[in-house]
Design a protein around this motif. Structure first.
Motif, PDB file in Angstrom:
ATOM      1  N   ASP A 181      -5.224   0.982   7.299  1.00  0.00           N
ATOM      2  CA  ASP A 181      -5.076   2.115   6.395  1.00  0.00           C
ATOM      3  C   ASP A 181      -3.990   1.846   5.355  1.00  0.00           C
ATOM      4  OD1 ASP A 181      -2.865   2.140   7.993  1.00  0.00           O
ATOM      5  OD2 ASP A 181      -3.049   4.223   8.642  1.00  0.00           O
ATOM      6  N   GLN A 182      -3.647   0.559   5.172  1.00  0.00           N
ATOM      7  CA  GLN A 182      -2.613   0.184   4.219  1.00  0.00           C
ATOM      8  C   GLN A 182      -3.250  -0.048   2.846  1.00  0.00           C
ATOM      9  OE1 GLN A 182      -0.715  -3.236   5.971  1.00  0.00           O
ATOM     10  NE2 GLN A 182       0.585  -2.006   7.286  1.00  0.00           N
ATOM     11  N   GLY A 183      -3.201   0.975   2.015  1.00  0.00           N
ATOM     12  CA  GLY A 183      -3.707   0.850   0.666  1.00  0.00           C
ATOM     13  C   GLY A 183      -5.214   1.020   0.582  1.00  0.00           C
ATOM     14  N   PRO A 184      -5.740   1.008  -0.641  1.00  0.00           N
ATOM     15  CA  PRO A 184      -7.178   1.173  -0.852  1.00  0.00           C
ATOM     16  C   PRO A 184      -7.971   0.041  -0.203  1.00  0.00           C
ATOM     17  CG  PRO A 184      -5.947   1.436  -2.909  1.00  0.00           C
ATOM     18  CD  PRO A 184      -4.997   0.892  -1.901  1.00  0.00           C
ATOM     19  N   ASP A 267       7.014   4.645 -17.974  1.00  0.00           N
ATOM     20  CA  ASP A 267       7.476   5.253 -16.720  1.00  0.00           C
ATOM     21  C   ASP A 267       6.308   5.427 -15.748  1.00  0.00           C
ATOM     22  OD1 ASP A 267      10.001   5.386 -17.827  1.00  0.00           O
ATOM     23  OD2 ASP A 267       9.756   7.467 -18.520  1.00  0.00           O
ATOM     24  N   ALA A 268       5.142   5.805 -16.278  1.00  0.00           N
ATOM     25  CA  ALA A 268       3.962   5.988 -15.424  1.00  0.00           C
ATOM     26  C   ALA A 268       3.533   4.667 -14.803  1.00  0.00           C
ATOM     27  CB  ALA A 268       2.816   6.587 -16.237  1.00  0.00           C
ATOM     28  N   LEU A 269       3.640   3.574 -15.559  1.00  0.00           N
ATOM     29  CA  LEU A 269       3.241   2.264 -15.037  1.00  0.00           C
ATOM     30  C   LEU A 269       4.136   1.830 -13.887  1.00  0.00           C
ATOM     31  CD1 LEU A 269       2.477   0.323 -18.343  1.00  0.00           C
ATOM     32  CD2 LEU A 269       0.837   1.186 -16.684  1.00  0.00           C
ATOM     33  N   ASP A 270       5.365   2.321 -13.875  1.00  0.00           N
ATOM     34  CA  ASP A 270       6.315   1.961 -12.808  1.00  0.00           C
ATOM     35  C   ASP A 270       6.233   2.891 -11.604  1.00  0.00           C
ATOM     36  OD1 ASP A 270       7.557  -0.374 -13.528  1.00  0.00           O
ATOM     37  OD2 ASP A 270       8.987   0.635 -14.841  1.00  0.00           O
ATOM     38  N   ASP A 272       4.651   5.090  -8.315  1.00  0.00           N
ATOM     39  CA  ASP A 272       3.855   4.757  -7.133  1.00  0.00           C
ATOM     40  C   ASP A 272       2.543   5.543  -7.078  1.00  0.00           C
ATOM     41  OD1 ASP A 272       5.799   2.988  -6.220  1.00  0.00           O
ATOM     42  OD2 ASP A 272       6.904   4.577  -5.190  1.00  0.00           O
ATOM     43  N   ASP A 273       2.321   6.362  -8.077  1.00  0.00           N
ATOM     44  CA  ASP A 273       1.111   7.193  -8.131  1.00  0.00           C
ATOM     45  C   ASP A 273      -0.016   6.382  -8.769  1.00  0.00           C
ATOM     46  OD1 ASP A 273      -0.913   9.007  -8.681  1.00  0.00           O
ATOM     47  OD2 ASP A 273       0.475  10.649  -9.054  1.00  0.00           O
ATOM     48  N   ASP A 274      -1.013   5.960  -7.963  1.00  0.00           N
ATOM     49  CA  ASP A 274      -2.100   5.140  -8.488  1.00  0.00           C
ATOM     50  C   ASP A 274      -2.866   5.844  -9.593  1.00  0.00           C
ATOM     51  OD1 ASP A 274      -1.523   3.040  -6.815  1.00  0.00           O
ATOM     52  OD2 ASP A 274      -2.894   3.687  -5.230  1.00  0.00           O
ATOM     53  N   ASP A 275      -3.115   7.139  -9.428  1.00  0.00           N
ATOM     54  CA  ASP A 275      -3.862   7.888 -10.443  1.00  0.00           C
ATOM     55  C   ASP A 275      -3.089   7.948 -11.758  1.00  0.00           C
ATOM     56  OD1 ASP A 275      -5.893   8.324  -8.639  1.00  0.00           O
ATOM     57  OD2 ASP A 275      -5.131  10.286  -7.997  1.00  0.00           O
ATOM     58  N   ARG A 276      -1.784   8.166 -11.662  1.00  0.00           N
ATOM     59  CA  ARG A 276      -0.972   8.246 -12.878  1.00  0.00           C
ATOM     60  C   ARG A 276      -0.930   6.892 -13.595  1.00  0.00           C
ATOM     61  NH1 ARG A 276       5.511   9.129 -13.190  1.00  0.00           N
ATOM     62  NH2 ARG A 276       5.681   9.500 -15.455  1.00  0.00           N
ATOM     63  N   ARG A 277      -0.787   5.820 -12.823  1.00  0.00           N
ATOM     64  CA  ARG A 277      -0.763   4.486 -13.419  1.00  0.00           C
ATOM     65  C   ARG A 277      -2.097   4.151 -14.074  1.00  0.00           C
ATOM     66  NH1 ARG A 277       1.414   0.080  -9.364  1.00  0.00           N
ATOM     67  NH2 ARG A 277      -0.276   0.918  -8.118  1.00  0.00           N
ATOM     68  N   SER A 278      -3.193   4.438 -13.370  1.00  0.00           N
ATOM     69  CA  SER A 278      -4.511   4.130 -13.910  1.00  0.00           C
ATOM     70  C   SER A 278      -4.781   4.917 -15.192  1.00  0.00           C
ATOM     71  CB  SER A 278      -5.591   4.443 -12.870  1.00  0.00           C
ATOM     72  OG  SER A 278      -5.427   3.622 -11.727  1.00  0.00           O
ATOM     73  N   ALA A 279      -4.339   6.175 -15.216  1.00  0.00           N
ATOM     74  CA  ALA A 279      -4.531   6.996 -16.415  1.00  0.00           C
ATOM     75  C   ALA A 279      -3.766   6.411 -17.605  1.00  0.00           C
ATOM     76  CB  ALA A 279      -4.087   8.433 -16.140  1.00  0.00           C
ATOM     77  N   ALA A 280      -2.538   5.928 -17.352  1.00  0.00           N
ATOM     78  CA  ALA A 280      -1.748   5.330 -18.433  1.00  0.00           C
ATOM     79  C   ALA A 280      -2.423   4.081 -18.971  1.00  0.00           C
ATOM     80  CB  ALA A 280      -0.338   5.009 -17.929  1.00  0.00           C
ATOM     81  N   VAL A 281      -2.930   3.239 -18.070  1.00  0.00           N
ATOM     82  CA  VAL A 281      -3.625   2.023 -18.498  1.00  0.00           C
ATOM     83  C   VAL A 281      -4.873   2.371 -19.308  1.00  0.00           C
ATOM     84  CG1 VAL A 281      -4.932   0.022 -17.693  1.00  0.00           C
ATOM     85  CG2 VAL A 281      -2.754   0.583 -16.635  1.00  0.00           C
ATOM     86  N   SER A 282      -5.606   3.380 -18.862  1.00  0.00           N
ATOM     87  CA  SER A 282      -6.820   3.791 -19.579  1.00  0.00           C
ATOM     88  C   SER A 282      -6.485   4.265 -20.991  1.00  0.00           C
ATOM     89  CB  SER A 282      -7.534   4.897 -18.806  1.00  0.00           C
ATOM     90  OG  SER A 282      -7.966   4.436 -17.541  1.00  0.00           O
ATOM     91  N   ASP A 367      -8.867  -4.686 -10.402  1.00  0.00           N
ATOM     92  CA  ASP A 367      -8.588  -3.566 -11.305  1.00  0.00           C
ATOM     93  C   ASP A 367      -7.457  -2.690 -10.778  1.00  0.00           C
ATOM     94  OD1 ASP A 367     -10.521  -4.414 -13.040  1.00  0.00           O
ATOM     95  OD2 ASP A 367     -12.068  -3.039 -12.322  1.00  0.00           O
ATOM     96  N   ARG A 368      -7.343  -2.550  -9.457  1.00  0.00           N
ATOM     97  CA  ARG A 368      -6.257  -1.733  -8.903  1.00  0.00           C
ATOM     98  C   ARG A 368      -4.895  -2.337  -9.200  1.00  0.00           C
ATOM     99  NH1 ARG A 368     -10.023  -0.356  -4.684  1.00  0.00           N
ATOM    100  NH2 ARG A 368      -9.598  -2.301  -3.576  1.00  0.00           N
ATOM    101  N   ARG A 369      -4.844  -3.632  -9.424  1.00  0.00           N
ATOM    102  CA  ARG A 369      -3.565  -4.281  -9.696  1.00  0.00           C
ATOM    103  C   ARG A 369      -3.250  -4.331 -11.193  1.00  0.00           C
ATOM    104  NH1 ARG A 369      -3.435  -9.607  -5.723  1.00  0.00           N
ATOM    105  NH2 ARG A 369      -3.672  -8.515  -3.735  1.00  0.00           N
TER     106      ARG A 369
END
Length: 529
Positions: A181-184, A267-270, A272-282, A367-369
């Motif tokens: 259960d460690q990560g996606p 700040d979003a890229l740094d 730990d929120d995967d959704d926030r990071r992915s949204a910033a990249v998008s 893509d997650r990375r």
């Protein structure tokens, strides 16, 4: 005395200038060492990254030509084998299985498993290094999908050595990864097929209870009927399971992209929120296609050397994969006037199948990375800009000190005593130190900038010998001997004759290699800039 003063003053000025000159030469030597080290480090990531592509393509080409011994020999060459130890063992494990080097194969897969465990505990402490040198300087760490192929190939290689207990150990390793259960985790389809593989390994090893658990988990994940009958065969039947691999997995390709960003997105890229990071990249990615004066709207730009794994870069086979057993049935009952032996016609008994896309699972991990890669790439770009500006400021400061010294000399009156001459020499020596220090700082910052430019290459490392897709076929047959064939579209390949024993499960493997043109998993000619 009047003749001595200039001579004595010249001697002091020469000493100061010599000190500054010596420090300048030391700074240049330091720059040479820094750049030499950078180039050496770049050479390591170079083979495993952008310049590693030709070597890896050579290995794939040799395997596709079914020159397995030649591929095994290639991996013994330092210029061809991946520089990273883990990636090297992953490559060796696959090639060794095809080359018949089974002992080497199981050793490589076992070693790879140990390295992954060690790197899991150390990976966070290595992130700081990537902020200066690039992701290629980090130890390679596979995503969840790639990790599951370590016990997958380990189990198949142990079965080829007829060591069923060791194959059961690999099944437990695979089950452990699937239960993590460690990560996606990879897509459900991928997990379901891997659960089925674990069940087959358990079943062959005689671990019936563990096999049943794996099959139940596979059924829940796949949401459809499993191939074949997973209950134990009776005394009059046995099962044949064929693992069919096709093509080569999609892989990262290099690109250079311009991104526009805001501070809050960094700040979003740094985070730990995967959704926030992915949204910033998008959002940052979408701006590349908008015609707008982003600079006028207080956005900053950064040009990044970037690995991409776009589906449009690759051509993948869609031919259906399958397997079949060939039996024999009489055409008609012979009559006494014709022949004593009946005429028989081969009868194909197709196996039921399930399929998983390896490329889709590997790409999902990749893509997650991407947000973390983008954050590090932006940070490196900022470091390069600051170091270049700092170097310019340091050189400018050295020039200002020298200029102010020259202006002051014009206003200085002649020194009348030896003690005054000594004081003037000390002042000049101190200024020489300041000039040399500023130059040294500038050269050091310039070395940081140049070293980062050299080392910051897109990290293209991947386990590129994995297949594009895997199909599992299963058929239950009566006890006896049966020819087995695998199919891909209209093609068929014989795996030879299998002896079906009472209540047994026989596992066969086959790899459909790409043939000619641009095969499955091949990049378009225009994919690499």
């Amino acid at each position: 005395m009047c003749a001595r003063r200039p001579t004595h003053g010249v001697r002091h000025r020469t000493r100061a200038s010599l000190l500054a000159h010596a420090r300048g030469r030391g700074a240049i030597a330091l720059l040479a060492v820094l750049l030499g080290t950078a180039c050496a480090s770049a050479g390591q990531s170079w083979r495993a990254g952008p310049a590693g592509i030709p070597a890896e393509r050579e290995i794939r080409r040799t395997l596709a030509a079914e020159q397995y011994d030649a591929a095994w020999q290639l991996l013994k060459q330092k210029k061809i084998a991946p520089a990273d130890a883990l990636l090297r063992h992953l490559y060796k494990g696959v090639v060794a299985m095809h080359a018949g080097e089974l002992d080497e194969g199981v050793r490589s897969m076992d070693r790879a498993w140990s390295i992954v465990y060690d790197r899991w505990t150390k990976r966070l402490s290595d992130q700081g290094q990537a902020l200066l040198t690039g992701d290629g300087a980090l130890p390679y760490y596979p995503g969840p999908a790639e990790q599951m192929f370590i016990p997958y190939y380990g189990g198949l290689t142990w079965l080829a050595r007829n060591d069923r207990d060791a194959a059961a150990v690999e099944a437990r390793r695979l089950s452990t990864l699937l239960a993590s259960d460690q990560g996606p985790q990879p897509p459900r389809e991928f997990q379901g097929v891997m659960r089925y593989v674990a069940g087959v390994l358990y079943e062959v090893a005689g671990e019936r209870n563990d096999a049943d658990v794996s099959y139940r988990n596979a059924l829940e994940l796949l949401g459809a009927a499993l191939p074949g009958d997973t209950t134990a065969p009776d005394a009059g039947h046995g099962d044949v399971v064929v693992l069919i691999e096709d093509g080569f997995v999609d892989r990262p390709e290099p690109n250079s992209l311009l991104f526009w960003y805001r501070k809050d997105e960094l700040d979003a890229l740094d985070s730990d929120d995967d959704d926030r990071r992915s949204a910033a990249v998008s959002r940052m990615g979408a701006r590349r296609y908008e015609q707008r004066d982003w600079a006028a709207d207080d956005y900053r730009s950064v040009s990044i050397r970037w690995p991409t794994m776009e589906p449009s870069l690759f051509v993948r086979s869609t031919e259906p994969l399958g397997a079949r057993a060939l039996g024999a049935a009489p055409d008609a009952e012979p009559d006494a006037a014709s022949v004593a032996v009946p005429v028989v016609t081969p009868v194909a008994m197709p196996a039921s199948t399930i399929t998983m896309s390896v490329s889709d699972a590997v790409r999902a991990d990749f893509d997650r990375r991407q947000p973390a890669r983008l954050a590090r790439a932006v940070a490196r770009s900022v470091v390069r800009d600051l170091s270049l500006k700092g170097a310019g400021a340091a050189f400018e400061k050295a020039g200002d000190i020298a200029s102010s010294d020259d202006d002051k000399k014009k206003d200085d009156e002649p020194v009348k005593s030896k003690s005054g001459d000594d004081k003037k020499g000390d002042d000049e020596g101190g200024k020489g130190w300041k000039i040399a220090g500023a130059i040294l700082l500038g050269i050091g910052l310039l070395a940081v900038h140049a070293g980062s430019q050299v080392l910051d290459q897109p990290d293209l490392r991947a386990w590129q010998l994995l297949p594009d897709r895997v199909t599992i076929a299963r058929v239950r047959l009566p006890v006896g001997e049966f020819p087995i064939e695998v199919t891909r579209g209209g093609e068929a390949f014989s795996l030879g004759t299998v002896t079906v024993r009472p209540g047994s499960v026989t596992v066969l493997t086959h790899r459909w290699w790409p043939e000619g043109g641009r095969p499955a998993g091949a990049a378009r000619p225009d994919a690499t800039p």
